[in-house]
Write an enzyme that holds these catalytic residues in place. Structure first.
Site, short mmCIF file in Angstrom:
data_model
loop_
_atom_site.label_atom_id
_atom_site.label_comp_id
_atom_site.label_asym_id
_atom_site.label_seq_id
_atom_site.Cartn_x
_atom_site.Cartn_y
_atom_site.Cartn_z
N ASP A 286 -17.24 10.63 -29.94
CA ASP A 286 -17.55 12.05 -30.08
C ASP A 286 -17.85 12.34 -31.54
O ASP A 286 -17.57 11.53 -32.43
CB ASP A 286 -16.38 12.90 -29.59
CG ASP A 286 -16.81 14.29 -29.15
OD1 ASP A 286 -18.00 14.62 -29.31
OD2 ASP A 286 -15.97 15.05 -28.64
N ASP A 287 -18.43 13.52 -31.78
CA ASP A 287 -18.84 13.87 -33.14
C ASP A 287 -17.66 14.35 -33.99
O ASP A 287 -17.66 14.18 -35.20
CB ASP A 287 -19.91 14.96 -33.11
CG ASP A 287 -19.40 16.25 -32.48
OD1 ASP A 287 -18.97 17.13 -33.23
OD2 ASP A 287 -19.40 16.35 -31.24
N CYS B 82 -25.65 31.26 -36.37
CA CYS B 82 -26.96 31.77 -35.99
C CYS B 82 -28.11 30.88 -36.45
O CYS B 82 -27.94 29.93 -37.21
CB CYS B 82 -27.15 33.16 -36.56
SG CYS B 82 -26.89 33.25 -38.33
N TYR C 201 -23.72 17.43 -36.58
CA TYR C 201 -23.53 18.17 -35.34
C TYR C 201 -24.52 19.31 -35.12
O TYR C 201 -25.08 19.43 -34.03
CB TYR C 201 -22.10 18.72 -35.31
CG TYR C 201 -21.75 19.52 -34.08
CD1 TYR C 201 -21.49 18.89 -32.87
CD2 TYR C 201 -21.69 20.92 -34.12
CE1 TYR C 201 -21.17 19.62 -31.73
CE2 TYR C 201 -21.37 21.66 -33.00
CZ TYR C 201 -21.12 21.01 -31.80
OH TYR C 201 -20.81 21.74 -30.69
N GLY D 258 -26.84 29.48 -31.52
CA GLY D 258 -26.18 30.72 -31.12
C GLY D 258 -26.60 31.14 -29.74
O GLY D 258 -27.80 31.29 -29.48
N ASN E 59 -28.24 33.62 -41.69
CA ASN E 59 -27.46 32.49 -41.20
C ASN E 59 -26.49 32.11 -42.30
O ASN E 59 -26.91 31.79 -43.41
CB ASN E 59 -28.38 31.31 -40.86
CG ASN E 59 -27.62 30.04 -40.58
OD1 ASN E 59 -26.50 30.08 -40.09
ND2 ASN E 59 -28.21 28.90 -40.89
N GLY E 60 -25.19 32.13 -41.99
CA GLY E 60 -24.22 31.72 -42.99
C GLY E 60 -23.06 32.68 -43.07
O GLY E 60 -22.72 33.38 -42.12
N SER F 31 -23.04 16.08 -27.67
CA SER F 31 -23.09 15.87 -29.10
C SER F 31 -22.72 14.45 -29.53
O SER F 31 -23.12 14.00 -30.60
CB SER F 31 -22.18 16.87 -29.82
OG SER F 31 -20.85 16.74 -29.34
#
Length: 509
Positions: free
Chosen positions: A386-387, A42, A283, A68, A143-144, A324
């Site tokens: 790519d990441d 989030c 990312y 999100g 967030n977390g 990404s």
């Protein structure tokens, strides 16, 4: 709480059984490229004492949409009442209409955009959550991930607490409600003292906007200012969209209390060395955000340049895996001198719920979102950048797509070290037995992906790209357990669940 821990432990409670990892089985099933990417749960936003509080919050959530995409919510306060609008779906689909914002009057508001990782998305889990407490109304979003959230939840329920949602954010409401402290701020700090993990909270009472960041700074939180009014949010890009000024990051372990009297900073716990999540740089953060005083886009280009130095290859063209992989691919191309081209075109208008009713459509898989640019790829030796690689199913299909488009050689370069360990701090990440790098050696991954060569940036190389001399093995500068297995906090829920399962086995034997 993310699927990595919350759902895993609920499934253990229900005695659900997991199957062993079988890449071929995954490939033969319904394909969803989003299931093979990393997702953070989030983004948060809050503003105090501004006449356009709800509208500003909606705009801030637009900027945080990358954090999100499955649900969003806003709670406002108009001086007498709290108002809540929580919706499933994208911010733009739900909070762009005037009538919705008009149902959120008031000069203070907080908002949340969520990536649901607990199976089906349900409205009761959408944040911000709200409760009437002894001290008055309290809305909060998060967030977390709380690594002792399930342990606390079980304890609170056993003590009579009634839960309305399955999100670990609700734990903070119960802890605040049960605190015996007098002042709300003290109650909130009392609650923080009981939780573990990585978190950034934004909460709102009838008088205050309050924010808190975990003692290691694993999850991000910043302070902004617009017309003399303070803002709290996950990233600086949310400040940019409303024309706000970046003030500073919330310090690790800091609690900030914003009221009509201004901003109060409280450091309630012993100070620790910061260890922010390194994946924010690799990312999660939007490329135009500033993290720890550094432009994320520039850092990602430097990661790509370092990767080119560590793992050079003779090739004709550098191709990013969009979106990404783009900054790292640019850096790789600049450092290597190999031309950069868009060899893969992404379709941004395909939703992740696309129905795939036949095996033929399943086999098309990744082409729903990615198409080969044959004019760039055909007959060329290409370097895909790519990441990260998670399960590897998407990467394998993209490699095959390049082969089908006529690529003569396909070399894969990854702008993060191999992901070998699950996350418990807010990243939706598969169990360890689903992570490709945890199951295979480098050579086995090369064969599975079908590439001519495969290389990841080293852990020290990643640290150097971020401006550090290398990884300090004693006190690492970042949270990097997904690469190293070095978890920076206790994983209480996992340990207690393991003990519970062992106890049940002992009783059955």
């Amino acid at each position: 709480m993310t699927r990595s821990l919350e759902v895993r432990l609920h499934e253990a409670d229900l005695e659900h059984q997991r199957e062993d990892f079988d890449p071929q089985t995954l490939d033969d099933g319904a394909f969803d490229s989003e299931a093979d990417r990393l997702h953070e749960e989030c983004g948060v936003f809050g503003v105090h004492n501004h006449p356009d509080a709800a509208a500003l919050t909606a705009l801030g959530l637009h900027a945080l949409q990358h954090r999100g995409q499955e649900a969003a919510g806003i709670v406002s306060f108009d001086g007498a009442r709290f108002h809540s609008e929580r919706r499933l779906g994208l911010v733009g689909d739900n909070f762009s209409k005037r009538e919705v914002i008009e149902r959120l009057p008031g000069q203070s508001a907080i908002g949340h955009t969520r990536y649901s990782t607990t199976g089906g998305t349900i409205l009761r889990n959408v944040q911000p959550l709200f409760a009437e407490l002894e001290t008055g109304g309290f809305a909060v979003c998060h967030n977390g991930n709380l690594t002792n959230g399930l342990t606390l939840r079980r304890r609170l329920i056993a003590d009579g607490a009634i839960y309305q949602a399955t999100s670990d954010t609700e734990v903070i409401l119960h802890l605040v409600a049960r605190s015996r402290r007098n002042r709300f701020t003290d109650r909130f700090i009392d609650a923080l003292g009981q939780i573990e993990g990585g978190y950034a909270f934004v909460g709102m009472t009838n008088k205050k906007l309050i924010g808190a960041r975990d003692p290691l700074g694993i999850r991000p939180l910043v302070i902004g200012e617009l017309g003399g009014k303070y803002i709290l949010t996950s990233e600086t890009c949310a400040l940019d969209i409303i024309g706000a000024r970046f003030v500073r990051e919330v310090a690790v372990g800091e609690v900030v209390v914003i009221s009509d009297q201004g901003l109060e900073s409280i450091i309630p716990f012993p100070q620790r060395k910061p260890r922010p999540c390194i994946f924010e740089y690799v990312y999660f953060a939007r490329p135009d955000s500033i993290v720890d005083g550094k432009n994320v886009y520039g850092l990602r280009k430097q990661i790509g340049a370092t990767l080119a130095s560590e793992a050079p290859v003779e090739a004709d063209v550098v191709v990013p895996v969009p979106d990404s992989g783009v900054p790292a691919a640019i850096g790789f191309a600049h450092r290597s001198g190999i031309p950069y081209e868009l060899g893969i075109i992404r379709n941004h208008y395909v939703g992740r719920t696309f129905i795939q009713p036949t095996q033929t459509v399943r086999e098309l898989g990744v082409r729903l979102k990615h198409s080969a640019n044959r004019a760039v790829v055909e007959g060329q030796r290409i370097v895909l950048v790519d990441d990260s690689i998670v399960r590897g199913t998407t990467s394998r299909k993209i490699v095959q797509m390049m082969r089908d488009a006529g690529a003569r050689e396909v070399h894969f370069r990854i702008a993060s070290p191999p992901i070998k360990f699950p996350d418990y701090y807010g990243i939706d990440m598969p169990d360890q037995d689903k992570l490709l790098a945890a199951r295979m050696s480098l050579e086995e991954m090369k064969v599975y992906l079908g590439v001519d060569s495969l290389a990841f940036i080293s852990i020290d190389g990643l640290y150097r790209a971020l401006g550090e001399p290398g990884r300090d093995p004693v006190q690492p500068q970042f949270t990097d357990h997904y690469f190293t297995g070095d978890y920076p906090t206790p994983i209480t829920d996992l340990v207690s669940e393991s003990a519970k399962q062992l106890s049940l086995l002992a009783e059955a034997s």
